[in-house]
Each structure stands twice: as structure tokens, then as C-alpha cells.
Enzyme design. Structure first.
Site, PDB file in Angstrom:
ATOM      1  N   GLY A   1       0.842  18.666  52.735  1.00  0.00           N
ATOM      2  CA  GLY A   1       0.862  17.241  52.445  1.00  0.00           C
ATOM      3  C   GLY A   1       1.680  16.435  53.434  1.00  0.00           C
ATOM      4  O   GLY A   1       1.393  15.263  53.669  1.00  0.00           O
ATOM      5  N   MET A   2       2.719  17.051  54.047  1.00  0.00           N
ATOM      6  CA  MET A   2       3.585  16.301  54.942  1.00  0.00           C
ATOM      7  C   MET A   2       3.354  16.624  56.414  1.00  0.00           C
ATOM      8  O   MET A   2       3.708  15.826  57.271  1.00  0.00           O
ATOM      9  CB  MET A   2       5.059  16.554  54.596  1.00  0.00           C
ATOM     10  CG  MET A   2       5.488  15.968  53.269  1.00  0.00           C
ATOM     11  SD  MET A   2       7.271  16.097  53.024  1.00  0.00           S
ATOM     12  CE  MET A   2       7.868  14.944  54.246  1.00  0.00           C
ATOM     13  N   GLY A   3       2.777  17.797  56.711  1.00  0.00           N
ATOM     14  CA  GLY A   3       2.644  18.136  58.117  1.00  0.00           C
ATOM     15  C   GLY A   3       1.733  19.325  58.349  1.00  0.00           C
ATOM     16  O   GLY A   3       1.162  19.894  57.426  1.00  0.00           O
TER      17      GLY A   3
ATOM     18  N   LEU B   1      -1.691  27.191  61.975  1.00  0.00           N
ATOM     19  CA  LEU B   1      -1.442  28.174  60.924  1.00  0.00           C
ATOM     20  C   LEU B   1      -1.754  27.628  59.540  1.00  0.00           C
ATOM     21  O   LEU B   1      -2.147  28.370  58.646  1.00  0.00           O
ATOM     22  CB  LEU B   1       0.022  28.636  60.971  1.00  0.00           C
ATOM     23  CG  LEU B   1       0.447  29.422  62.205  1.00  0.00           C
ATOM     24  CD1 LEU B   1       1.937  29.732  62.144  1.00  0.00           C
ATOM     25  CD2 LEU B   1      -0.357  30.726  62.318  1.00  0.00           C
ATOM     26  N   GLY B   2      -1.550  26.345  59.346  1.00  0.00           N
ATOM     27  CA  GLY B   2      -1.809  25.774  58.028  1.00  0.00           C
ATOM     28  C   GLY B   2      -1.487  24.293  58.013  1.00  0.00           C
ATOM     29  O   GLY B   2      -0.811  23.764  58.902  1.00  0.00           O
TER      30      GLY B   2
ATOM     31  N   VAL C   1       1.458  23.137  60.435  1.00  0.00           N
ATOM     32  CA  VAL C   1       2.251  24.229  61.007  1.00  0.00           C
ATOM     33  C   VAL C   1       1.419  24.925  62.072  1.00  0.00           C
ATOM     34  O   VAL C   1       0.255  25.291  61.836  1.00  0.00           O
ATOM     35  CB  VAL C   1       2.688  25.227  59.924  1.00  0.00           C
ATOM     36  CG1 VAL C   1       3.535  26.344  60.550  1.00  0.00           C
ATOM     37  CG2 VAL C   1       3.483  24.521  58.832  1.00  0.00           C
TER      38      VAL C   1
ATOM     39  N   ASP D   1      10.323  22.749  44.403  1.00  0.00           N
ATOM     40  CA  ASP D   1       8.872  22.898  44.527  1.00  0.00           C
ATOM     41  C   ASP D   1       8.506  24.367  44.699  1.00  0.00           C
ATOM     42  O   ASP D   1       7.709  24.731  45.564  1.00  0.00           O
ATOM     43  CB  ASP D   1       8.345  22.077  45.701  1.00  0.00           C
ATOM     44  CG  ASP D   1       6.824  21.948  45.686  1.00  0.00           C
ATOM     45  OD1 ASP D   1       6.231  22.041  44.593  1.00  0.00           O
ATOM     46  OD2 ASP D   1       6.232  21.771  46.761  1.00  0.00           O
TER      47      ASP D   1
END
Length: 615
Positions: free
Chosen positions: A47-49, A43-44, A51, A159
């Protein structure tokens, strides 16, 4: 050890089925199974993971599964931040905030969250130009409602940006809001102070960052109100409030530049709405709305016109709306124009000595620079040393504030790389940077002027006070600082003393060298896990001991240090055991706060006891 315990969640452990995993490509996970869900597509990526869309093998229900990047899994502070999202969301429990159903780990180190799947679009889908008040204000009101619930639960998002505001259709209602990504949120209770997002660490997105975030100061809910004010300004005008600046200058702009009121740029913006936006964007938090509820009340009464949402079918938004966004004259995400076209090379090393190579600088200002790189880059929020050979090997301490991956760089017609902001800049370094920015040659012949005696006396008076303190005081570090922060503090102290040496007399250098020796002694103790654990144990600082365990201090080494301490302090183990038994008794009675306090009291007496840390 609190972060360490966070990873296991034994009560939530379940049998996981996982096949055909590839370490190198997120696409390789498609078709595999996690728990009861089959991964069907990506899905996308963030910066950290990454999905993924997951589908239940039997009932066909769909979920979103966020998996932490494997290369980040070895950093316990990043894993803790990743899991902080689930903790924060579960504390809030609000319809306008995406739900998290489960969290777990795929052995050995793939951490993931199972979340509500949202079938809709990011707020970006509306940002092809100014958004009418009758559409924008109902969206903003829902975000305010979500933020108020979060702040009431002691959570600051930190954020907030259009990518984290999702719009979907629910029960015939268009533009129903879901606020996403509390992964950077900081819980405001005292148990979390000074941990994952301590002062000095910039967290957030530069385009929407509050002045206090840009200044590395503590934040509260009013920081989210500022970010939402920036989003409201973007919706009203059709472009960012600080859209003509370089990546690194954004931080300075948020601190010191006030944009025009939206109604002065777009005459269709109702003046009351414009005024509400400008108050939300006040530089001084005390002058903003003090709560999201106050901001909502101001928005709700911003005009005499009816602001009932005008239906917009999200299904009518074309899949390539991002391409339209990029080509629009109102594009709020176009890359900043480079103002200084001369390019030069710079060597980048992290504070542990790892080199990221010699890279080309494409954009530099007094606040920071952008470095081109197609190779692995330093982690976001990490600190690096940037050395510029053409400027007499000028070395500047910097913090990574932005990644521009290949896909984004291609869309922006620029080179991939990362942006850094300069930190702890001395007057001498600032002057050298100014010459570099202006394209002037480095002046190697000019000797530094002799330092004013009063200035030197004041500086050394400060250092004499520091040298009378313990190692933490010398380095200006917290007692629960991460090992990487200890190293960064030592580097900053060394640089401060090195610059102090410029222009002083020989007899004054002796005093500076004495201070430098004191810094080296402090980092010699605090920079080594075994030495630091021994030092902290003698002071009852169990939090410092826990940081040593996080970076690899093993059980055998820990027990060896504990036996050494018990020989020197024979009565502490027994007293600690009494506190330990009291903690278990309180727990059995359901008095968890008292149980925790008793356990911490035991740890202060026996700070090297691994059993107590695990408890």
C-alpha cells in the site's frame, strides 16, 4: 517541524546514481542504479511502496530496497510513517526482525530504505490447511521473541499478519522467522504521542486487528498479542476466526464476537495450545497475556508432545502456492460473501472537496461498505464523505480501511475498489442505513419526532461548555492536530449540530445556530495556515505552528507573522535567544535531553522562529 527534519538526514547523504526513472511504472526502475546497488527485479508491492531486489555492482551482495510510492511523497505524515520503520527496527535490533541498513531520498522526493534481503517465503506458504503444532509452535515462539524485544524497546508493530512473517532457512534450521514491516509501528515514548497514529485513526489489517484498534483506542503491546493470537488460530484451524463476514463487519466481530476454541473445530489441536490461543484473543486487554514472553511460555508448554520443528524444505513450496491457497477449502483469504445484493450508486469526496466520482456500492452493512472503482481511490486511513442520492442524498462520514487492487480483485473474482467503515454515525443516519440495507424505500414524508426536552437541554449544556473554550476546544481537536484532522473535526461538529436541529422548536434552533457560528469561527481560524499560526503563536503553541509550515506556510509569511508578534510582545525574542544559547551549551556538553528542553522553552517564547524549529 520534526517530520520535516526527518526527511533530510544530512549525515547520511551520499552521491546517488539513478537513471531512466519513470513516474508511472515501478517496472521502469528495473535496471537502474541506486547508490551502489543495481535494481534487478520487483519483489513485491504494498500500500505504501514497492520492494525491489538490489545487487551490489562489485561484490554482488543482494539487498531489498523499499521505495515509497511517488504519489504519497507529498504527504509528510506518510513519509514519516515510512521512515518510522527504520527508526523502530534500529531501536530493537533482533535476529528475528528484518534489518534496515540505510535510508535516503532520491531527489527530489523518492524516499527509500535499504534492507536485508530474505530468500524464503511468507507464512502464507504454509496456510493451505491447518498447521501441525510441531511446526506452528516453534514459528510462533520466534515471533513472540521478536515482539518481546520490540515491546521492550517501546515499539508496537500494529499490523502483524501472515504477510509480515517471513520464513527462511538459516544454518540448516528450517522456518527461521523474520518479522517484517514495522512501517506502521508507533514508538511509545512521550515524544511521539499524538503524532503519526493518533487516537481516532485506525491502523492495521482488519482480519487481525485487536478490539482496541477497531475502537480507535490507544494500543500497547497487548494489541500485538491479540493479532498473533488470530494468526495462531488461523494456523491451528486453517481459516480465519471471522471468515464469514464482509470486509467492514470484521471490525465489529473483533470487538464483540468470540470464536470457538480451535480444538473444538480441529480435534488434532492440543487443548493447552487452544487455550493459550483463546487467552491471547481475549477482548479485554487486561485478560490477555500481558507480555509476549508470557504468551511464549504458555505456547512452550502447550502439550506433552515434542514440538521440535519438523524440517520443511521451503524450496519445495511451489511458486504457485498462492493459487493453491486460493483454491483450497481452507483458504483464509477468500473474499467475503456479499450479503446484500442490491447495488446502488454513491458519490465519494474527501474532506478537502476532491471528488472520486460516483461509484457503485457492492456490499453494505451497518458498519461500512465496499465501493467498486478502477480509478485512483482515496488513501488508506483517509476520511471521505459518502453521499447516496437514492437515499435522499444521505451523507455519511467514513474512513478508508481496505484497498482491493486489480490484481487482488482478479484473484478473488471480484471488482477492484476500496472498503470504508462508517464513523461518527448518528441515530438518524443509522436508521437510514438500516432501511437502505434492507432494501426499503427512503421515507421522505415522515417528519422527525420532536426531540425530548431533557435530551436537548443536556446537548446544549455540553455545547455551552465547549463555546467557552478556545477554538481547539470547540472542535475537540488537539493543539498539535494536522490540518486535515482540523477539517475533519469541523465536519463532524457541523454534522452533529445539523442532526441536533431535527425535531426541535424554532426557539431552540437559535441556540443551535449560535453554536454553529462558533464552529465556523473556529474553523475559520484553525483551518487557514496563516490565521492558525497567528493564533497558536499568541499562545506559545509551537507544535501548531509547525503543522502550518508542513502544509505550506512559507518562510516570508512566517517572518511577517513573527515581526507582528514581536511588536505586540517585545520582550519574548530576547528571552527566547537566552534559552537558545543555553540549548547550544547543553548540546556542547553532551546533555541532549537538557538541550532539547531548552530549545522547546525557547520555542514557547518565540514559536514563529524558523531557526528554532529547524534546531
Amino acid at each position: 517541524m520534526q517530520n520535516r527534519l526527518l526527511f533530510h538526514y544530512p549525515a547520511m547523504a551520499k552521491q546517488l546514481q539513478f537513471t531512466q526513472m519513470s513516474r508511472d511504472s515501478s517496472e521502469a526502475l528495473v535496471g537502474t542504479t541506486i547508490g551502489s546497488f543495481r535494481i534487478t527485479k520487483v519483489l513485491g508491492r504494498g500500500g505504501m511502496g514497492t520492494v525491489y531486489l538490489g545487487e551490489h555492482a562489485i561484490i554482488r551482495s543482494r539487498v531489498a530496497i523499499k521505495i515509497l510510492q511517488e504519489r504519497l511523497a507529498s504527504d509528510e505524515s506518510l513519509v514519516a510513517r515510512f521512515y518510522a520503520e527504520a527508526r523502530a527496527v534500529n531501536m530493537i535490533g533482533h535476529d528475528n526482525i528484518v534489518s534496515v541498513f540505510d535510508m535516503n531520498v532520491i531527489p527530489p522526493n523518492r524516499y527509500y530504505l535499504v534492507m536485508e534481503y530474505l530468500d524464503g517465503n511468507q507464512l502464507n506458504s504454509l496456510l493451505t490447511g491447518p498447521v501441525a503444532a510441531e511446526i506452528a509452535i516453534p514459528i510462533l515462539l520466534q515471533v513472540c521473541d521478536a515482539l518481546q524485544a520490540a515491546h521492550d524497546a517501546g515499539v508496537v508493530h500494529r499490523d502483524l499478519k501472515p504477510e509480515n512473517i517471513f520464513l527462511l532457512k538459516r544454518n540448516k534450521r528450517e522456518n527461521f522467522v523474520k518479522v517484517l514491516d514495522f512501517g506502521l509501528a508507533k514508538l511509545l515514548d512521550t515524544n511521539n504521542r499524538g503524532t503519526e497514529t493518533a487516537a481516532g485513526l485506525i491502523v492495521g489489517t482488519p482480519e487481525f486487528m485487536s478490539p482496541e484498534q477497531a475502537n480507535s483506542q490507544p494500543v500497547d503491546g497487548r494489541s500485538d498479542i491479540y493479532s498473533l493470537g488470530c494468526i495462531a488460530w488461523l494456523m491451528a484451524v486453517g481459516q480465519l476466526p471471522f471468515n464469514d463476514r464482509g470486509l467492514t463487519d470484521l471490525l465489529v466481530a473483533h470487538r464483540s464476537t468470540t470464536p470457538k476454541a480451535p480444538h473444538q473445530i480441529n480435534a488434532k489441536v492440543p487443548v493447552p495450545w487452544s487455550q493459550a490461543i483463546m487467552r491471547a484473543m481475549e477482548k479485554d486487554p487486561s485478560k490477555r497475556f500481558q507480555t509476549a514472553r508470557e504468551f511464549a511460555e504458555a505456547l512452550d508448554g502447550t502439550s506433552g508432545t515434542d514440538v521440535t520443528p519438523t524440517p520443511i524444505l521451503l524450496s519445495s513450496v511451489k511458486p504457485d502456492s498462492r493459487d493453491l491457497l486460493r483454491s483450497s477449502e481452507f483458504n483464509p483469504y477468500r473474499p467475503p460473501e456479499v450479503r446484500f445484493t442490491s447495488r446502488f450508486l454513491a458519490r465519494v469526496d474527501d474532506l478537502s472537496g476532491r471528488s472520486f466520482g460516483t461509484l457503485e456500492c457492492h456490499d453494505i452493512s451497518k458498519g461500512g461498505m465496499f465501493l467498486a472503482s478502477s480509478r485512483p481511490v482515496p488513501a488508506i486511513f483517509s476520511r471521505v464523505a459518502v453521499t447516496i442520492p437514492s437515499a435522499n442524498n444521505l451523507t455519511v462520514l467514513a474512513e478508508v480501511v481496505r484497498h482491493v487492487p486489480q490484481e487482488q480483485a482478479k484473484a478473488w473474482n471480484m471488482t477492484a475498489g476500496f472498503g470504508v467503515r462508517f464513523v461518527e454515525v448518528t441515530p438518524e443516519v443509522r436508521e437510514a442505513l438500516a432501511r437502505l440495507i434492507e432494501g426499503l424505500p427512503s421515507d421522505t414524508k415522515t417528519q422527525p419526532p420532536e426531540m425530548n426536552q431533557a435530551v436537548f437541554a443536556d446537548a446544549m449544556a455540553k455545547w455551552r461548555d465547549l463555546m467557552n473554550g478556545d477554538h481547539y476546544v470547540v472542535l475537540d481537536a488537539r493543539h498539535d492536530a494536522e490540518m486535515a484532522e482540523i477539517q475533519a473535526k469541523a465536519t463532524a461538529r457541523r454534522q452533529e449540530l445539523d442532526h441536533l436541529k431535527m425535531g426541535v422548536q424554532p426557539r431552540q434552533r437559535v441556540q443551535i445556530e449560535a453554536a454553529r457560528a462558533r464552529v465556523e469561527a473556529a474553523i475559520g481560524i484553525l483551518g487557514d495556515p496563516i490565521s492558525r499560526a497567528r493564533f497558536d503563536a499568541n499562545r506559545g503553541n509551537y507544535q501548531g505552528v509547525a503543522k502550518c509550515v508542513v502544509v505550506g506556510l512559507g518562510p516570508l509569511e512566517l517572518e511577517g507573522l513573527r515581526q507582528e508578534q514581536q511588536r505586540n510582545h517585545p520582550n519574548t525574542a530576547g528571552a527566547a535567544h537566552v534559552k537558545f544559547l543555553a540549548s547550544k551549551g547543553f548540546e556542547a556538553q553532551g546533555q541532549l535531553a537538557a538541550a532539547r528542553d531548552a530549545c522547546e522553552a525557547a520555542l514557547r517564547l518565540d514559536p514563529l522562529n524558523l531557526q528554532l524549529h529547524d534546531r
